[in-house]
Design a protein around this motif. Structure first.
Motif, PDB file in Angstrom:
ATOM      1  N   GLN A 105       0.822  -1.210   0.000  1.00  3.65           N
ATOM      2  CA  GLN A 105       0.000   0.000   0.000  1.00  3.65           C
ATOM      3  C   GLN A 105       0.849   1.250   0.000  1.00  3.65           C
ATOM      4  N   THR A 106       0.381   2.243  -0.703  1.00  2.00           N
ATOM      5  CA  THR A 106       0.882   3.598  -0.585  1.00  2.00           C
ATOM      6  C   THR A 106      -0.294   4.449  -0.183  1.00  2.00           C
ATOM      7  N   CYS A 107      -0.082   5.756  -0.117  1.00  2.00           N
ATOM      8  CA  CYS A 107      -1.182   6.624   0.297  1.00  2.00           C
ATOM      9  C   CYS A 107      -2.258   6.710  -0.780  1.00  2.00           C
ATOM     10  N   LEU A 108      -1.923   6.362  -2.030  1.00  2.00           N
ATOM     11  CA  LEU A 108      -2.885   6.541  -3.111  1.00  2.00           C
ATOM     12  C   LEU A 108      -3.306   5.238  -3.772  1.00  2.00           C
ATOM     13  N   VAL A 109      -2.647   4.142  -3.498  1.00  2.00           N
ATOM     14  CA  VAL A 109      -2.914   2.916  -4.228  1.00  2.00           C
ATOM     15  C   VAL A 109      -2.698   1.698  -3.346  1.00  2.00           C
ATOM     16  N   THR A 110      -3.481   0.654  -3.593  1.00  2.00           N
ATOM     17  CA  THR A 110      -3.285  -0.622  -2.908  1.00  2.00           C
ATOM     18  C   THR A 110      -3.304  -1.735  -3.946  1.00  2.00           C
ATOM     19  N   ILE A 111      -2.648  -2.843  -3.623  1.00  2.00           N
ATOM     20  CA  ILE A 111      -2.707  -4.003  -4.497  1.00  2.00           C
ATOM     21  C   ILE A 111      -3.023  -5.236  -3.670  1.00  2.00           C
ATOM     22  N   ASP A 112      -3.777  -6.137  -4.262  1.00  2.00           N
ATOM     23  CA  ASP A 112      -4.066  -7.437  -3.670  1.00  2.00           C
ATOM     24  C   ASP A 112      -3.587  -8.500  -4.633  1.00  2.00           C
ATOM     25  N   VAL A 113      -2.831  -9.457  -4.122  1.00  2.00           N
ATOM     26  CA  VAL A 113      -2.223 -10.479  -4.957  1.00  2.00           C
ATOM     27  C   VAL A 113      -2.727 -11.853  -4.524  1.00  2.00           C
ATOM     28  N   VAL A 114      -3.273 -12.602  -5.473  1.00  2.00           N
ATOM     29  CA  VAL A 114      -3.807 -13.932  -5.194  1.00  2.00           C
ATOM     30  C   VAL A 114      -3.168 -14.934  -6.151  1.00  2.00           C
ATOM     31  N   PRO A 115      -2.479 -15.966  -5.634  1.00  2.00           N
ATOM     32  CA  PRO A 115      -1.896 -16.980  -6.520  1.00  2.00           C
ATOM     33  C   PRO A 115      -2.978 -17.718  -7.303  1.00  2.00           C
ATOM     34  N   ASP A 116      -2.667 -18.033  -8.562  1.00  2.00           N
ATOM     35  CA  ASP A 116      -3.591 -18.776  -9.409  1.00  2.00           C
ATOM     36  C   ASP A 116      -2.758 -19.703 -10.293  1.00  2.00           C
ATOM     37  N   GLY A 117      -2.473 -20.891  -9.780  1.00  2.00           N
ATOM     38  CA  GLY A 117      -1.613 -21.822 -10.499  1.00  2.00           C
ATOM     39  C   GLY A 117      -0.203 -21.274 -10.606  1.00  2.00           C
ATOM     40  N   ASP A 118       0.298 -21.203 -11.857  1.00  2.00           N
ATOM     41  CA  ASP A 118       1.660 -20.692 -12.043  1.00  2.00           C
ATOM     42  C   ASP A 118       1.686 -19.186 -12.248  1.00  2.00           C
ATOM     43  N   ARG A 119       0.530 -18.520 -12.076  1.00  2.00           N
ATOM     44  CA  ARG A 119       0.453 -17.082 -12.260  1.00  2.00           C
ATOM     45  C   ARG A 119      -0.045 -16.404 -10.991  1.00  2.00           C
ATOM     46  N   MET A 120       0.005 -15.075 -10.994  1.00  2.00           N
ATOM     47  CA  MET A 120      -0.529 -14.274  -9.894  1.00  2.00           C
ATOM     48  C   MET A 120      -1.616 -13.361 -10.433  1.00  2.00           C
ATOM     49  N   ASN A 121      -2.773 -13.372  -9.795  1.00  2.00           N
ATOM     50  CA  ASN A 121      -3.810 -12.396 -10.101  1.00  2.00           C
ATOM     51  C   ASN A 121      -3.604 -11.185  -9.202  1.00  2.00           C
ATOM     52  N   VAL A 122      -3.444 -10.002  -9.812  1.00  2.00           N
ATOM     53  CA  VAL A 122      -3.132  -8.791  -9.058  1.00  2.00           C
ATOM     54  C   VAL A 122      -4.201  -7.743  -9.321  1.00  2.00           C
ATOM     55  N   ARG A 123      -4.888  -7.318  -8.279  1.00  2.00           N
ATOM     56  CA  ARG A 123      -5.889  -6.256  -8.390  1.00  2.00           C
ATOM     57  C   ARG A 123      -5.295  -4.982  -7.805  1.00  2.00           C
TER      58      ARG A 123
END
Length: 226
Positions: A9-27
């Motif tokens: 997290q920063t003051c303006l943005v957040t990220i959520d990372v969820v593993p999905d097999g050999d990849r990462m889903n990043v919101r």
């Protein structure tokens, strides 16, 4: 619903990372701009933790400028160096506008999708595949966009000075600025900064004053009488 594997997290943005097999889903949520060092670190960690790359969900991005795009291009370059890919699975209007404006969408398309474009060795006409050629041209365009963003305030102020000094419309003030820039062989943003400097008492060179006056007269003469 799976719990996010990690969050940055920063003051303006957040990220959520969820593993999905050999990849990462990043919101990513928030604003994607020049203040993204911690975001860059979080995305890099997600890339390093994946086997084949990451899929980005940018639908919750409320603002994205060329600095944000440059961050994504840098991440893509790192992924390519590691034999991985970065895709944009979904995006909202702010990201869509920038991708369409710069032609960058195909660089982040899923392989085999309609947006991915041709990847043949002669697709770009110069021995490079199309995405790589677009990548190079896009980096140049991003650099130009960044410079334009940095110089735009001075240009806007200079237009305002011309409007107030000569009772010009915004369109005529812009025409005068461009004409004087061309006639004096001076870059537009440099001329604009010189004009802004006159507010603090710094005089313009005589040649520039003459060309400005001539440009004003020319612009007024081109306006049809009511």
């Amino acid at each position: 619903m799976p719990e996010p594997a990690q969050s940055a997290q920063t003051c303006l943005v957040t990220i959520d990372v969820v593993p999905d097999g050999d990849r990462m889903n990043v919101r990513v949520c928030g604003e994607l701009d020049h203040g993204g060092r911690q975001l860059e670190r979080g995305l890099t960690e997600a890339l390093d933790g994946s086997a084949s790359g990451i899929d980005l969900d940018l639908s919750a991005i409320g603002f994205c400028d060329c600095s944000g795009l440059n961050l994504l291009l840098g991440l893509r370059r790192k992924a390519l160096d590691e034999g991985k890919t970065i895709t944009i699975a979904s995006s909202g209007p702010p990201v869509d506008r920038l991708l369409e404006l710069t032609g960058a969408r195909e660089l982040f398309a899923r392989p085999g999708s309609d947006d991915a474009g041709s990847t043949g060795p002669d697709a770009a006409g110069d021995g490079l595949n199309a995405p790589e050629a677009v990548d190079q041209e896009l980096r140049k365009e991003v650099a130009e966009l960044r410079r334009a963003m940095q110089t735009r305030p001075a240009i806007d102020l200079a237009r305002g000075i011309l409007m107030a000094s000569f009772s010009l419309s915004p369109e005529l003030a812009w025409t005068v600025l461009v004409t004087a820039s061309q006639n004096t062989n001076t870059k537009l943003h440099v001329l604009a900064q010189d004009l802004v400097g006159t507010v603090q008492g710094t005089p313009l060179p005589e040649q520039v004053q003459q060309q400005l006056a001539a440009a004003v007269a020319q612009a007024r003469a081109a306006v049809p009488l009511a």
